[in-house]
Structures are given as structure tokens and as C-alpha cells.
Write an enzyme that holds these catalytic residues in place. Structure first.
Site, PDB file in Angstrom:
ATOM      1  N   GLY A 259       0.865  -1.190   0.000  1.00  0.00           N
ATOM      2  CA  GLY A 259       0.000   0.000   0.000  1.00  0.00           C
ATOM      3  C   GLY A 259       0.888   1.221   0.000  1.00  0.00           C
ATOM      4  O   GLY A 259       2.039   1.152  -0.428  1.00  0.00           O
ATOM      5  N   CYS A 262       3.001   5.357  -2.852  1.00  0.00           N
ATOM      6  CA  CYS A 262       3.807   5.162  -4.082  1.00  0.00           C
ATOM      7  C   CYS A 262       3.437   3.904  -4.870  1.00  0.00           C
ATOM      8  O   CYS A 262       3.041   3.997  -6.020  1.00  0.00           O
ATOM      9  CB  CYS A 262       5.290   5.148  -3.732  1.00  0.00           C
ATOM     10  SG  CYS A 262       5.889   6.776  -3.245  1.00  0.00           S
TER      11      CYS A 262
HETATM   12  P1  NAD Z   1       3.744  15.156  -0.520  1.00  0.00           P
HETATM   13  O1  NAD Z   1       2.284  15.281  -0.783  1.00  0.00           O
HETATM   14  O2  NAD Z   1       4.217  14.710   0.805  1.00  0.00           O
HETATM   15  O3  NAD Z   1       4.468  16.555  -0.823  1.00  0.00           O
HETATM   16  C1  NAD Z   1       4.210  17.344  -1.942  1.00  0.00           C
HETATM   17  C2  NAD Z   1       4.225  18.796  -1.522  1.00  0.00           C
HETATM   18  O4  NAD Z   1       4.096  19.607  -2.682  1.00  0.00           O
HETATM   19  C3  NAD Z   1       3.069  19.173  -0.591  1.00  0.00           C
HETATM   20  O5  NAD Z   1       3.580  19.762   0.583  1.00  0.00           O
HETATM   21  C4  NAD Z   1       2.271  20.195  -1.414  1.00  0.00           C
HETATM   22  O6  NAD Z   1       1.678  21.200  -0.615  1.00  0.00           O
HETATM   23  C5  NAD Z   1       3.346  20.747  -2.337  1.00  0.00           C
HETATM   24  N1  NAD Z   1       2.847  21.373  -3.556  1.00  0.00           N
HETATM   25  C6  NAD Z   1       1.849  20.963  -4.385  1.00  0.00           C
HETATM   26  N2  NAD Z   1       1.716  21.823  -5.420  1.00  0.00           N
HETATM   27  C7  NAD Z   1       2.630  22.786  -5.245  1.00  0.00           C
HETATM   28  C8  NAD Z   1       2.972  23.958  -5.952  1.00  0.00           C
HETATM   29  N3  NAD Z   1       2.317  24.301  -7.073  1.00  0.00           N
HETATM   30  N4  NAD Z   1       3.944  24.749  -5.495  1.00  0.00           N
HETATM   31  C9  NAD Z   1       4.605  24.421  -4.343  1.00  0.00           C
HETATM   32  N5  NAD Z   1       4.328  23.328  -3.624  1.00  0.00           N
HETATM   33  C10 NAD Z   1       3.358  22.509  -4.069  1.00  0.00           C
HETATM   34  O7  NAD Z   1       4.306  14.201  -1.671  1.00  0.00           O
HETATM   35  P2  NAD Z   1       5.620  13.299  -1.603  1.00  0.00           P
HETATM   36  O8  NAD Z   1       5.296  12.028  -0.914  1.00  0.00           O
HETATM   37  O9  NAD Z   1       6.753  14.126  -1.139  1.00  0.00           O
HETATM   38  O10 NAD Z   1       5.798  12.947  -3.148  1.00  0.00           O
HETATM   39  C11 NAD Z   1       6.241  13.884  -4.100  1.00  0.00           C
HETATM   40  C12 NAD Z   1       6.652  13.145  -5.359  1.00  0.00           C
HETATM   41  O11 NAD Z   1       7.747  12.265  -5.069  1.00  0.00           O
HETATM   42  C13 NAD Z   1       5.574  12.266  -5.958  1.00  0.00           C
HETATM   43  O12 NAD Z   1       5.725  12.248  -7.359  1.00  0.00           O
HETATM   44  C14 NAD Z   1       5.903  10.878  -5.411  1.00  0.00           C
HETATM   45  O13 NAD Z   1       5.428   9.846  -6.227  1.00  0.00           O
HETATM   46  C15 NAD Z   1       7.419  10.924  -5.416  1.00  0.00           C
HETATM   47  N6  NAD Z   1       8.056  10.029  -4.448  1.00  0.00           N
HETATM   48  C16 NAD Z   1       7.545   9.864  -3.204  1.00  0.00           C
HETATM   49  C17 NAD Z   1       8.186   9.027  -2.309  1.00  0.00           C
HETATM   50  C18 NAD Z   1       7.623   8.806  -0.926  1.00  0.00           C
HETATM   51  O14 NAD Z   1       8.014   7.816  -0.283  1.00  0.00           O
HETATM   52  N7  NAD Z   1       6.738   9.660  -0.424  1.00  0.00           N
HETATM   53  C19 NAD Z   1       9.364   8.352  -2.672  1.00  0.00           C
HETATM   54  C20 NAD Z   1       9.880   8.563  -3.949  1.00  0.00           C
HETATM   55  C21 NAD Z   1       9.216   9.399  -4.843  1.00  0.00           C
END
Ligand code: NAD
Length: 446
Positions: A259, A262
Site C-alpha cells: 500500500g 507510491c
Molecule cells: P507530498 O504530498 O508529501 O508533498 C508534496 C508537496 O508539494 C506538498 O507539501 C504540497 O503542498 C506541495 N505542492 C503541491 N503543489 C505545489 C505547488 N504548485 N507549489 C509548491 N508546492 C506545491 O508528496 P511526496 O510524498 O513528497 O511525493 C512527491 C513526489 O515524489 C511524488 O511524485 C511521489 O510519487 C514521489 N516520491 C515519493 C516518495 C515517498 O516515499 N513519499 C518516494 C519517492 C518518490
């Protein structure tokens, strides 16, 4: 170097803090004013082991700052990272509107005569780099100089700081030597192997990696169903195959299925991307199917033991999608709670870090009670479900659990407990792909 990170969530904030740790100056941008206000007030909006210390230290060292303004962030930065969400659409394909919006905003503030590298750290479909390049060209002033690089992130929530500080590898997808050299400078202090590829290959690596990991989990889960039917022990089977170096033991863990924010979305996205390109990756559909069935098989085990779930008092330990995080997005533990409520059970749940967010995002019905400790959740319950393998749960004395439960019936969705010890304590213990000891003994003496 001066770095800007747009999106200060699990990836952006942790990356920012780790870049500051190795000496870079980082400005983290977010468009959620609540998050920025919290960060300015010294509060950390997410739980990740070691993050709070790191952030506080580098706010104090002035190497880590926060802003709500993309213009302020991009202005003094040599390299601009994008780490915004890439959520799934209904059909599994990726919603790239966050990326497009940020690309437009970056374009609007780039100044002619200042070279910038724009790095995509979000998980995106192959060829998104081309789209980001086109978008910036479309909205930027004439004469603006930039390159777009793909730098997928492989951190695991729950140990994100450790993963970022000591990555297995860093992937840099770049079609420009100038951009590649800057990226190398950023990552050199981490002393990790650096793999340089073209942009398309780097984008593919991320989806291919997550899909392969999901496939390993589903392979182990499919084996667990076979072990249940055969009276074999899946833990021994995966140890037996995992010690083969060609296979490896990692990610051969059985449980309730994968789950989190990701895997489900990235596998669905990769299926949609491949279909779109006319090369359907049907194997991954089977991976998804096995994952769905795993939860259903677990619920069936509960129905088999409890007969009717309606009006049963059930304790659920764990709400987060894995231990050591407060992330409850797409958590199988949350799905289990909702399944039980749908069948009419009265659920009391406990999680060390995930209860606040489960309530805040309304992921569980109001009727679900939240307890202040694992043992309190177990009080008077007719069954206990272990849904997330927090270390804290392993440390609760078994005799205490037994005293608190109305019936000593435990469904261990993560194979956390030792079946022998559970049997000795007089529990009826049901887990994943390991024979119930009472059955094994009956069979042995027959
Ligand atoms: P998240 O939701 O924790 O963080 C994203 C942030 O972006 C939020 O704080 C949001 O407010 C901000 N945001 C959205 N639109 C914005 C804008 N226009 N300007 C400025 N800030 C903005 O997401 P995350 O878990 O950090 O994931 C981000 C990316 O990384 C995704 O593509 C995800 O698939 C990838 N990723 C996540 C992980 C993980 O374990 N969480 C690992 C590898 C890759």
C-alpha cells in the site's frame, strides 16, 4: 551550491534537509501556507525519524530556509528541484497538472542570462522531461537558458533520512553535460554511485524499480496462499529462495499486500504508460490482482474464525502503511478498518503515529474509536488484528494482551509474532502463509 526545492512534503523536505546537511544552501518552497507557517515556527509537518533534528540544525545554520514564493525560491538557486505530487487519475494514469503548473511558474520567473537546471524529482511517466522543457520554453521570456534533468527519488518513508544520506545509487537523467556536471557536484558529498543516463531512461528506471519491488511482494504473497493450502511455512520458503544471491531476500515479505502513496499509484501508472505506448505490461496487472486478493483472503480468514463480523468488537493495531511513519495515504491497514466497519464490526484502533492524520483526512469513519495505547485498544475485544508491524507491538507482553482481550484470537497480518510463543500463551493465532500450530500438531499426531 544554492538549491531550491519546490514541494516540501516527504520527498522535498527530507531532500532539502539532507542537501543542507552536506553543505548546500537550500530554500524549500510550498504553496500550502499552513506548512510554511509550521516550518517557520520550528514545527515539522511530517514524522520521519531524524528529520526534526536535521531541520532544526540547518535552520540554525542558515543553510535551510522556507518560503511560499516560487519566485523567491528560484531567484538565487543554481538548481531547482520539483518534488510535487503526481497523483493517480481514476483510470490509473498520472495527473501531471501539479508538474505542469510548477513548470509554468518556474518559466515565469526565470531571467535571461541566468542558466538554471530544472530537476524533476517527482515520479513521472517517461517523456515528462520533454513536456516540462516545452512548457518552460512556451512560458519563459526569450533568451532564458535552462536544462531539464530527471533525478528520481528512491527513499523509503520511515527511513528517508538514512536513505537520502546513504543512497544505493543516484540516478541522473540528463541530455546536457553542463547540467550533468552541476548534478554531480550536488551529489558528490553523498559518496554514492552515480548513474548517468538520458532523461527518458531515468524516468523509466523509477517506474520499473517500483513495479519490480511490487512484483516481489506479490510473488511472496502468492506463495503465502500456496503455503496456506499446503500447510507449509512461507517464511521458511522465502528464506530458502531469498538466500540465493540471484534472487535476494529483500521485499519477499508476505503480509496484507503493498500500500502507501507510491506502489499502488506507480504500478497503475506504469501499466497505463505502457498501454499508451502500445506495449501492454500484462504481468503487472497480475501483480495488482494478487495484491487485491491478499487482503480479501485475510478478511476471509477472519470470517472463517469469527463466522459473522457484524457487532463484533475488534481491535486493530496499526493504521500507517508501514512502521516509523505517520503516512496513512493508501494504507492497507486503513482499508482493513473500513472493510471491518462495512461488515458491521465495532473497531477500536491504535497507531503510534498515524491516528491524527487518519482523522484529519477522514480516512476512517467517526464510529471507529481511537485508543491511547495498544493495550487499551485490545480491551474487551473479540479479536485483535495486527495491520502494521510497528516494533512497539512486538514488545507488548503476550500475557498482557491475553488478559485484555475478551477472546484470545489474533489475526497477524504481518507475521510479526512467533506462532510457537502465541500457541504457548493459549492464543488462537492466524497469520499469513504459516500453518496454525494447533493444526500442525493435529496433523503430526494423526
Ligand atoms: P507530498 O504530498 O508529501 O508533498 C508534496 C508537496 O508539494 C506538498 O507539501 C504540497 O503542498 C506541495 N505542492 C503541491 N503543489 C505545489 C505547488 N504548485 N507549489 C509548491 N508546492 C506545491 O508528496 P511526496 O510524498 O513528497 O511525493 C512527491 C513526489 O515524489 C511524488 O511524485 C511521489 O510519487 C514521489 N516520491 C515519493 C516518495 C515517498 O516515499 N513519499 C518516494 C519517492 C518518490
Amino acid at each position: 551550491m544554492n538549491l531550491c526545492i519546490i514541494g516540501s512534503g516527504y520527498v522535498g523536505l527530507v531532500s532539502g534537509a539532507c542537501f543542507a546537511e552536506v553543505g548546500h544552501h537550500v530554500i524549500c518552497v510550498d504553496n500550502d501556507p499552513k506548512k510554511i507557517a509550521m516550518l517557520h515556527a520550528g514545527q515539522i509537518p511530517i514524522y520521519e525519524p531524524g528529520l526534526e533534528d536535521l531541520v532544526k540544525r540547518h535552520v540554525a545554520s542558515h543553510r535551510l530556509t522556507f518560503t511560499g514564493s516560487i519566485e523567491e525560491g528560484v531567484d538565487g538557486a543554481d538548481v531547482v528541484f520539483i518534488a510535487v505530487p503526481t497523483p493517480p487519475r481514476e483510470d490509473g494514469s498520472v495527473d501531471l497538472s501539479y508538474i505542469e503548473k510548477v513548470a509554468r511558474e518556474i518559466a515565469g520567473v526565470l531571467k535571461p542570462g541566468q542558466y538554471r537546471v530544472v530537476v524533476d524529482k517527482s515520479t513521472v511517466p517517461v517523456k515528462t522531461g520533454d513536456k516540462v522543457t516545452e512548457t518552460i520554453h512556451r512560458y519563459a521570456k526569450p533568451g532564458v537558458e535552462f536544462d531539464v534533468v530527471s533525478n528520481p527519488e528512491f527513499l523509503r518513508e520511515g527511513c528517508a533520512v538514512a536513505d537520502l544520506m546513504k543512497p544505493d545509487r543516484v540516478v541522473i537523467g540528463s541530455n546536457s553535460d553542463k547540467a550533468t556536471n552541476l548534478m554531480r557536484k550536488i551529489y558528490e558529498p553523498f559518496m554514492a554511485p552515480i548513474l548517468v543516463t538520458d532523461v527518458n531512461s531515468a524516468e523509466l528506471i523509477k517506474h520499473a524499480a517500483n513495479s519490480f519491488l511490487a512484483l516481489k511482494i506479490s510473488y511472496a504473497n502468492a506463495l503465502s496462499a500456496i503455503c496456506d493450502a499446503a500447510g507449509a511455512d512461507v517464511e521458511k520458503v522465502v528464506d530458502g529462495i531469498g538466500t540465493d544471491k540471484r534472487i535476494g531476500r529483500h521485499f519477499l515479505n508476505t503480509g496484507l499486500g503493498y500500500g502507501g502513496s507510491c506502489f499502488p499509484k506507480d504500478i497503475a501508472a506504469f501499466i497505463a504508460i505502457c498501454e499508451d505506448m502500445g506495449v501492454p505490461f500484462t504481468l503487472l496487472k497480475e501483480v495488482q490482482k494478487i495484491n487485491r486478493l491478499q487482503r480479501e483472503r485475510f478478511l476471509q480468514k477472519m470470517r472463517d474464525a469469527l463466522w459473522i463480523l457484524r457487532d463484533k468488537k475488534i481491535a486493530v493495531w496499526g493504521l500507517t502503511f508501514k512502521p516509523d511513519t505517520d503516512d496513512v495515504r493508501s494504507s492497507v491497514a486503513i482499508d482493513i478498518v473500513n472493510d471491518l466497519v462495512r461488515e458491521g464490526a465495532h473497531v477500536t484502533a491504535y497507531d503510534p503515529k498515524g491516528m491524527e492524520k487518519a482523522r484529519e483526512f477522514k480516512l476512517i469513519p467517526e464510529s471507529v474509536k481511537l485508543a491511547s495505547s495498544a493495550l487499551e485498544a485490545a480491551d474487551g475485544a473479540e479479536a485483535l488484528v495486527l495491520a502494521t508491524e510497528w516494533k512497539e507491538f512486538r514488545e507488548v507482553p503476550l500475557e498482557e494482551i491475553k488478559k485484555r482481550l475478551h477472546t484470545p484470537l489474533v489475526f497477524d497480518g504481518r507475521n510479526l509474532f512467533d506462532p510457537e510463543a502465541m500457541q504457548e500463551q493459549g492464543f488462537q493465532y492466524r497469520c499469513i502463509g504459516r500453518p496454525a500450530k494447533e493444526n500442525a500438531r493435529k496433523k503430526a499426531s494423526a
